[in-house]
Design a protein around this motif. Structure first.
Motif, PDB file in Angstrom:
ATOM      1  N   THR A 205      -4.537  -0.483  -5.094  1.00 36.52           N
ATOM      2  CA  THR A 205      -3.922  -0.421  -3.771  1.00 36.52           C
ATOM      3  C   THR A 205      -3.532  -1.816  -3.290  1.00 36.52           C
ATOM      4  OG1 THR A 205      -5.212   1.548  -3.293  1.00 36.52           O
ATOM      5  CG2 THR A 205      -4.273   0.393  -1.416  1.00 36.52           C
ATOM      6  N   HIS A 228      -0.264   7.423   0.802  1.00 33.40           N
ATOM      7  CA  HIS A 228      -1.256   7.953  -0.127  1.00 33.40           C
ATOM      8  C   HIS A 228      -0.822   9.363  -0.518  1.00 33.40           C
ATOM      9  CE1 HIS A 228      -5.036   9.539  -1.690  1.00 33.40           C
ATOM     10  NE2 HIS A 228      -5.330   8.286  -1.953  1.00 33.40           N
ATOM     11  N   ASP A 261       0.310   6.119  -3.638  1.00 32.33           N
ATOM     12  CA  ASP A 261      -1.016   5.765  -4.143  1.00 32.33           C
ATOM     13  C   ASP A 261      -1.773   7.006  -4.628  1.00 32.33           C
ATOM     14  OD1 ASP A 261      -2.974   3.966  -4.704  1.00 32.33           O
ATOM     15  OD2 ASP A 261      -3.374   3.368  -2.635  1.00 32.33           O
ATOM     16  N   THR A 293       0.543   4.629  -8.239  1.00 29.49           N
ATOM     17  CA  THR A 293      -0.761   4.327  -8.833  1.00 29.49           C
ATOM     18  C   THR A 293      -1.456   5.623  -9.184  1.00 29.49           C
ATOM     19  OG1 THR A 293      -2.241   4.419  -6.944  1.00 29.49           O
ATOM     20  CG2 THR A 293      -1.015   2.374  -7.242  1.00 29.49           C
TER      21      THR A 293
END
Lengths: 493, 229
Positions: A205, A228, A261, A293
């Motif tokens: 992050t 997110h 994320d 990610t």
């Protein structure tokens, strides 16, 4: 109050580099109002408020406590703007029907799903209010001075503290960092998407926020959004409930940089995956940068459609690994430096050796040590750090059970554990049993009857007798006293 | 004849004043700071059951409300998929080791969004972070909070707490009684307080003064009940 503030300003001027002081502290003002004894600090905008709260508020609190000689709560708030924003969202003051509608919808969404509550909701409300007002009339001066870049930053949800400068590099992340810097310099061109994966708490992050912050710095007008995966999912659900898919799509496709994320949270969420698939295609086609990610590499993500995982691998996939010892030490030093604390080498090594698996808990441990030393007004030494970290492992409430006592005592006197509850009363077993009962009374919260029960259902008077006998004997019998001492140590360790 | 007592109990509101123990001084100061406006840290406290975790959470929330902060306190069983953060407020969650899968994600998201909401987070559980059986991304976030273990009370502190409790109920309790209770009863505070409450109730019902024989009689009660069952 102003006397305190002047004192505070001059203190900060001494402690901070001039530029930081000018940017963050000088823009604050103190206000005399509210409940008695409250120190009220007003920030010019939300960005400054967040930054000050994260970096400087504890210090302001310390200075206030020292100045007033007692605890005075410091309250950090925004100028008059937030109230204005709120009043604009009310039904009476809205200018056009459309504005009212937008504002109400956003407020509702803010309260329904927690990912976007609070500041984000206020920001969104304000943006709509701003738009509406731009169309009609002169505005309050505070609102006018808000630059587009500032609004952009708030909308991006980037954490200003996560930059490349504050990221410690080592073998574990140097490839990922190099790729990230490359992408930050040429967003949409070099590697698209950039897929960063690695275990929990290793700084994924941080890295992608750093890209966002760098892009924003280079191009303040870039439209950036950090989200997110769970919040993206919540956005989809909300769009679905409110039949607002058009605006949802418009929003995500209008971005210059999308940072998403923990994509593994998409698993088995078919509609979310579908929406993301289209957004992904649209952004890539328009040469807009996407950064993702995940806790694992694309092919290995569970419950995500293949057409997505294939696309995740189109650009560059980089891994972040757990940091080695030296890097963990470097991370601790960097963190301490940002807190303006010097961390002795042995302390840094001790913390880094004890917390290996992730950076997050490593920083938690450091936070604990710094807070402990500051609170007790002690220098940071190895002993102080060890003392502080006892809380992390639960050293103070180690549960000593009756079974443990029985086993430990039986081992010590080389008798069978079963003798602890047997009826036998020969000296060879009766004395150890009495010792165990005495230890049970001393080291646990159990009552006499409770202990009696655990020792083969004996009467509580037997336990009382045992405790009294041992208490008397230890005064006269050195070897017994020694045994008790050793046993207590063993049980407590 | 048995005197009927009114089912009226002293409303014992949790506050920092009725939390015993000097060992927890640092924790108490930290909690007070957490309750004050402008604080938005995350703090995790843990200790065995009966150590006063819930009391501390309630006391912190009460103080935060006095400061005018919006507060939300949830027990693990009440947490669902959503865990809204009160903006600029305080969210307290008890027994986080009991959170189910959805609730863990809700708390995970609360961690992620607390920065933007300016919200403080106060969590409690029975184990240190490294022993919590939670999803790893949540467990490490708990581990990044400021961590405190609730320290156990010493026997003399427990005796003081009992005397204080008796006093607040208007009971006249001699040192003998407390000494006996400490020697013979289970010495965790909730058990001790429960015996004291029973002592008060029975002394009123039977119109007998609080004496050692009465206490002994009461302490036999659970055992007799055990024998019968």
């Amino acid at each position: 109050m102003s006397e305190f503030w002047n004192n505070c300003l001059s203190q900060f001027e001494k402690e901070l580099p001039a530029q930081q002081f000018q940017t963050w502290i000088k823009t604050l003002r103190s206000e005399e109002e509210g409940a008695e004894g409250l120190v009220q600090i007003v920030a010019p905008n939300r960005f400054v408020m967040q930054w000050v709260r994260e970096r400087y508020l504890p210090r302001i609190q310390e200075l206030a406590d020292a100045f007033f000689g007692e605890y005075r709560p410091v309250k950090l708030s925004l100028g008059a703007a937030p109230e204005k924003m709120r009043s604009n969202s009310g039904p009476t003051s809205g200018s056009t029907l459309e504005t009212q509608h937008n504002t109400v919808v956003l407020d509702h969404s803010a309260s329904s799903v927690n990912g976007h509550i609070g500041a984000a909701a206020l920001v969104a409300t304000r943006n709509f209010s701003n738009q509406a007002r731009a169309e009609r009339a002169p505005e309050a001066p505070r609102e006018v001075v808000r630059s587009a870049a500032e609004t952009n930053r708030e909308k991006s949800r980037l954490n200003p503290a996560f930059t490349f400068d504050s990221l410690v590099t080592g073998r574990a992340n140097d490839l990922a960092r190099a790729a990230a810097m490359q992408v930050a310099e040429n967003p949409g061109i070099s590697y698209n998407p950039l897929f960063v994966y690695g275990g929990v708490g290793l700084g994924k992050t941080h890295l992608i926020h750093a890209i966002g912050n760098a892009v924003q710095k280079a191009n303040p007008n870039a439209v950036i959004r950090y989200v997110h995966a769970e919040d993206y999912y919540a956005d989809v659900v909300r769009a679905f409930q409110q039949k607002a898919f058009d605006s949802f799509k418009r929003h995500y496709r209008s971005l210059d940089l999308l940072l998403i994320d923990d994509i593994q949270f998409f698993n088995n969420k078919a509609r979310t995956q579908e929406e993301f698939f289209y957004a992904f295609n649209a952004l890539i086609e328009a040469k807009k940068q996407i950064i993702i990610t995940c806790d694992t590499y694309p092919k290995n993500i569970e419950g995500v459609e293949e057409r997505l995982t294939t696309r995740f691998g189109w650009g560059l996939t980089v891994q972040i690994e757990p940091p080695e010892l030296e890097m963990r030490v470097a991370i601790l030093n960097k963190k301490a430096e940002s807190e303006k604390v010097r961390l002795p080498e042995d302390v840094a090594f001790m913390i880094a050796k004890n917390l290996r698996s992730n950076v997050r808990e490593l920083e938690g441990a450091l936070k604990k040590v710094l807070a402990f030393a500051r609170f007790h007004n002690r220098e940071i030494t190895l002993d102080v750090a060890k003392d502080a970290l006892r809380d992390l492992i639960g050293a103070h409430n180690r549960q000593i059970t009756l079974e443990l006592i029985q086993k430990t005592v039986a081992d010590y006197y080389k008798i069978k554990v079963a003798e602890m509850y047997s009826k036998k009363r020969t000296r060879a077993v009766a004395r150890p049993r009495q010792v165990a009962m005495w230890l049970a009374k001393e080291l646990t919260d159990e009552s006499y009857p409770g202990i009696g029960d655990a020792f083969g259902g004996r009467d509580h008077t037997t336990v009382m007798h045992a405790c009294r006998t041992i208490a008397d004997l230890r005064m006269k019998d050195d070897s017994l006293n020694h045994d008790l001492h050793v046993l207590t140590q063993v049980l407590r360790s | 004849m048995r005197q009927l007592t009114l089912d009226v109990q002293l409303d014992r509101q949790a506050s920092f004043n009725n939390f015993a123990g000097q060992n927890n001084h640092e924790l108490l100061v930290r909690l007070k700071a957490l309750a004050s406006p402008g604080s938005f840290e995350a703090l995790y406290l843990f200790g065995p059951s009966g150590s006063g975790r819930t009391h501390l959470l309630e006391a912190t929330c009460a103080l935060a409300r006095q400061h005018g902060r919006e507060c939300r306190m949830a027990d693990s069983s009440q947490v669902g998929r959503d865990l809204p953060l009160p903006t600029q407020g305080l969210l307290a969650v008890d027994d986080i080791d009991q959170l189910n899968a959805d609730a863990q994600i809700a708390l995970f998201r609360a961690f992620n969004s607390m920065r933007l909401s300016g919200c403080a987070l106060l969590l409690a559980g029975s184990k240190p972070p490294r022993d919590l059986a939670l999803r790893e991304d949540l467990r490490t976030r708990v581990g990044s909070a400021l961590i405190y273990e609730v320290r156990p009370l010493s026997d003399s502190e427990k005796a003081d707490a009992l005397a204080e409790h008796a006093h607040s109920r208007g009971m006249r309790v001699s040192e003998d009684i407390i000494g006996y209770l400490m020697r013979h009863g289970r010495r965790d505070l909730p058990s001790l307080l429960a015996v004291l409450d029973a002592l008060d109730r029975i002394s009123l019902e039977q119109q007998r003064p609080i004496t050692l024989p009465l206490l002994r009689q009461i302490m036999q009660l659970p055992l007799e009940a055990d024998d019968l069952s």
